[in-house]
Scaffold this motif. Structure first.
Motif, PDB file in Angstrom:
ATOM      1  N   HIS A  92       0.830  -1.206   0.000  1.00 13.19           N
ATOM      2  CA  HIS A  92       0.000   0.000   0.000  1.00 13.19           C
ATOM      3  C   HIS A  92       0.867   1.260   0.000  1.00 13.19           C
ATOM      4  O   HIS A  92       0.563   2.216  -0.728  1.00 13.19           O
ATOM      5  N   GLU A  93       1.921   1.269   0.787  1.00 15.78           N
ATOM      6  CA  GLU A  93       2.796   2.448   0.809  1.00 15.78           C
ATOM      7  C   GLU A  93       3.470   2.660  -0.538  1.00 15.78           C
ATOM      8  O   GLU A  93       3.649   3.794  -0.980  1.00 15.78           O
ATOM      9  N   GLN A  94       3.825   1.587  -1.220  1.00 17.25           N
ATOM     10  CA  GLN A  94       4.404   1.724  -2.562  1.00 17.25           C
ATOM     11  C   GLN A  94       3.371   2.302  -3.527  1.00 17.25           C
ATOM     12  O   GLN A  94       3.712   3.136  -4.384  1.00 17.25           O
ATOM     13  N   TYR A  95       2.128   1.901  -3.374  1.00 15.96           N
ATOM     14  CA  TYR A  95       1.040   2.463  -4.185  1.00 15.96           C
ATOM     15  C   TYR A  95       0.876   3.952  -3.899  1.00 15.96           C
ATOM     16  O   TYR A  95       0.777   4.771  -4.833  1.00 15.96           O
ATOM     17  N   VAL A  96       0.875   4.329  -2.625  1.00 14.52           N
ATOM     18  CA  VAL A  96       0.736   5.744  -2.266  1.00 14.52           C
ATOM     19  C   VAL A  96       1.904   6.547  -2.820  1.00 14.52           C
ATOM     20  O   VAL A  96       1.721   7.658  -3.328  1.00 14.52           O
ATOM     21  N   THR A  97       3.102   5.982  -2.767  1.00 16.54           N
ATOM     22  CA  THR A  97       4.262   6.659  -3.359  1.00 16.54           C
ATOM     23  C   THR A  97       4.020   6.923  -4.839  1.00 16.54           C
ATOM     24  O   THR A  97       4.306   8.023  -5.334  1.00 16.54           O
ATOM     25  N   SER A  98       3.456   5.956  -5.549  1.00 14.10           N
ATOM     26  CA  SER A  98       3.187   6.158  -6.976  1.00 14.10           C
ATOM     27  C   SER A  98       2.164   7.271  -7.181  1.00 14.10           C
ATOM     28  O   SER A  98       2.279   8.045  -8.144  1.00 14.10           O
ATOM     29  N   LEU A  99       1.192   7.380  -6.291  1.00 14.43           N
ATOM     30  CA  LEU A  99       0.194   8.456  -6.397  1.00 14.43           C
ATOM     31  C   LEU A  99       0.830   9.825  -6.179  1.00 14.43           C
ATOM     32  O   LEU A  99       0.539  10.774  -6.918  1.00 14.43           O
ATOM     33  N   ILE A 100       1.692   9.923  -5.182  1.00  9.76           N
ATOM     34  CA  ILE A 100       2.395  11.191  -4.906  1.00  9.76           C
ATOM     35  C   ILE A 100       3.273  11.543  -6.106  1.00  9.76           C
ATOM     36  O   ILE A 100       3.325  12.705  -6.542  1.00  9.76           O
ATOM     37  N   ASN A 101       3.954  10.553  -6.654  1.00  6.80           N
ATOM     38  CA  ASN A 101       4.790  10.797  -7.833  1.00  6.80           C
ATOM     39  C   ASN A 101       3.961  11.296  -9.010  1.00  6.80           C
ATOM     40  O   ASN A 101       4.408  12.175  -9.765  1.00  6.80           O
ATOM     41  N   ASP A 102       2.757  10.745  -9.179  1.00  8.30           N
ATOM     42  CA  ASP A 102       1.879  11.188 -10.263  1.00  8.30           C
ATOM     43  C   ASP A 102       1.463  12.648 -10.087  1.00  8.30           C
ATOM     44  O   ASP A 102       1.405  13.411 -11.055  1.00  8.30           O
ATOM     45  N   ILE A 103       1.168  13.027  -8.849  1.00 10.10           N
ATOM     46  CA  ILE A 103       0.803  14.427  -8.591  1.00 10.10           C
ATOM     47  C   ILE A 103       1.998  15.326  -8.889  1.00 10.10           C
ATOM     48  O   ILE A 103       1.859  16.379  -9.529  1.00 10.10           O
ATOM     49  N   TYR A 104       3.174  14.910  -8.434  1.00  8.10           N
ATOM     50  CA  TYR A 104       4.383  15.700  -8.673  1.00  8.10           C
ATOM     51  C   TYR A 104       4.641  15.857 -10.169  1.00  8.10           C
ATOM     52  O   TYR A 104       4.955  16.951 -10.639  1.00  8.10           O
ATOM     53  N   ALA A 105       4.493  14.775 -10.903  1.00  5.68           N
ATOM     54  CA  ALA A 105       4.722  14.825 -12.355  1.00  5.68           C
ATOM     55  C   ALA A 105       3.729  15.769 -13.036  1.00  5.68           C
ATOM     56  O   ALA A 105       4.106  16.546 -13.930  1.00  5.68           O
ATOM     57  N   ALA A 106       2.478  15.730 -12.595  1.00  8.02           N
ATOM     58  CA  ALA A 106       1.470  16.639 -13.169  1.00  8.02           C
ATOM     59  C   ALA A 106       1.801  18.088 -12.830  1.00  8.02           C
ATOM     60  O   ALA A 106       1.657  18.980 -13.683  1.00  8.02           O
ATOM     61  N   ALA A 107       2.253  18.336 -11.625  1.00 12.51           N
ATOM     62  CA  ALA A 107       2.635  19.698 -11.227  1.00 12.51           C
ATOM     63  C   ALA A 107       3.857  20.161 -12.019  1.00 12.51           C
ATOM     64  O   ALA A 107       3.916  21.320 -12.461  1.00 12.51           O
ATOM     65  N   ASP A 108       4.811  19.270 -12.212  1.00 12.38           N
ATOM     66  CA  ASP A 108       6.003  19.602 -12.982  1.00 12.38           C
ATOM     67  C   ASP A 108       5.643  19.931 -14.433  1.00 12.38           C
ATOM     68  O   ASP A 108       6.181  20.876 -15.015  1.00 12.38           O
ATOM     69  N   GLU A 109       4.729  19.187 -14.979  1.00  9.50           N
ATOM     70  CA  GLU A 109       4.306  19.380 -16.371  1.00  9.50           C
ATOM     71  C   GLU A 109       3.771  20.796 -16.610  1.00  9.50           C
ATOM     72  O   GLU A 109       3.998  21.376 -17.669  1.00  9.50           O
ATOM     73  N   VAL A 110       3.069  21.350 -15.627  1.00 10.53           N
ATOM     74  CA  VAL A 110       2.496  22.697 -15.782  1.00 10.53           C
ATOM     75  C   VAL A 110       3.309  23.751 -15.024  1.00 10.53           C
ATOM     76  O   VAL A 110       2.861  24.885 -14.858  1.00 10.53           O
ATOM     77  N   LYS A 111       4.487  23.344 -14.569  1.00 14.41           N
ATOM     78  CA  LYS A 111       5.401  24.244 -13.851  1.00 14.41           C
ATOM     79  C   LYS A 111       4.736  24.867 -12.612  1.00 14.41           C
ATOM     80  O   LYS A 111       4.895  26.054 -12.336  1.00 14.41           O
ATOM     81  N   ASP A 112       4.026  24.036 -11.857  1.00 12.23           N
ATOM     82  CA  ASP A 112       3.409  24.452 -10.602  1.00 12.23           C
ATOM     83  C   ASP A 112       4.421  24.209  -9.490  1.00 12.23           C
ATOM     84  O   ASP A 112       4.384  23.202  -8.785  1.00 12.23           O
ATOM     85  N   TYR A 113       5.358  25.163  -9.362  1.00  9.92           N
ATOM     86  CA  TYR A 113       6.457  25.011  -8.423  1.00  9.92           C
ATOM     87  C   TYR A 113       5.984  25.008  -6.973  1.00  9.92           C
ATOM     88  O   TYR A 113       6.595  24.355  -6.124  1.00  9.92           O
ATOM     89  N   ARG A 114       4.911  25.704  -6.696  1.00  6.44           N
ATOM     90  CA  ARG A 114       4.354  25.706  -5.336  1.00  6.44           C
ATOM     91  C   ARG A 114       3.904  24.301  -4.960  1.00  6.44           C
ATOM     92  O   ARG A 114       4.214  23.810  -3.879  1.00  6.44           O
TER      93      ARG A 114
END
Length: 171
Positions: A92-114
């Motif tokens: 489950h923690e590995q799954y949650v890590t993948s979810l956090i990574n997905d959010i980070y990648a989406a933020a990076d894609e739109v340059k949402d540095y905050r």
């Protein structure tokens, strides 16, 4: 805030609340088995997951976005041995890590540095969560068959205390 980043963060609130439910079910399993220390560990884990949901909620509100809360699914795991919840926790923690990574990648894609800066705490937290889950599995593999050693591990986990995560501590 980008709509995709908002949706992913908002969904993460629900996922963190599900994590709390899941860990409550682990605590119940161990409590029923007479391992109150393990039950304590997962009760505190459930509190932490609830707090993670509150941190994501707070972030949305601070960025003028209203959280939309969804239904929380019932945990569907059943266990036949003491190792089961430990292995499920790591998965489950590995799954949650993948979810956090997905959010980070989406933020990076739109340059949402905050958002990227905000997520750094969760990235570090997930590394710690996975390490702890692996450590618990290793200890159970090494000592779980020996009743005295299992008793000592249970005592160790009984000593775990709750502390408010730093992003909420200022409130």
């Amino acid at each position: 805030m980008d709509a995709k980043v908002y949706d992913l963060i908002n969904d993460q609130i629900n996922k963190e609340l599900y994590s709390a439910y899941l860990y409550l079910s682990f605590a119940d399993y161990y409590a029923d088995a007479g391992l109150d220390g393990y039950a304590n560990f997962y009760m505190i884990q459930a509190q932490e997951e609830r707090d993670h949901a509150l941190i994501f909620r707070k972030y949305l509100l601070e960025n003028d976005r209203v959280p939309k809360l969804g239904a929380i699914a019932q945990p569907d795991k059943t266990f036949t041995d003491y190792m089961g919840p430990l292995q499920a926790a790591l998965e489950h923690e590995q799954y949650v890590t993948s979810l956090i990574n997905d959010i980070y990648a989406a933020a990076d894609e739109v340059k949402d540095y905050r958002a990227m800066q905000f997520l750094k705490w969760f990235i570090d937290e997930q590394m710690e969560e996975e390490d702890t889950a692996r450590d618990m599995i290793t200890k159970m593999e090494l000592f779980g068959e020996d009743k005295r050693s299992l008793f000592e591990l249970n005592q160790e986990y009984a000593g775990r205390t709750y502390s408010v995560p730093s992003p909420l501590a200022a409130e």
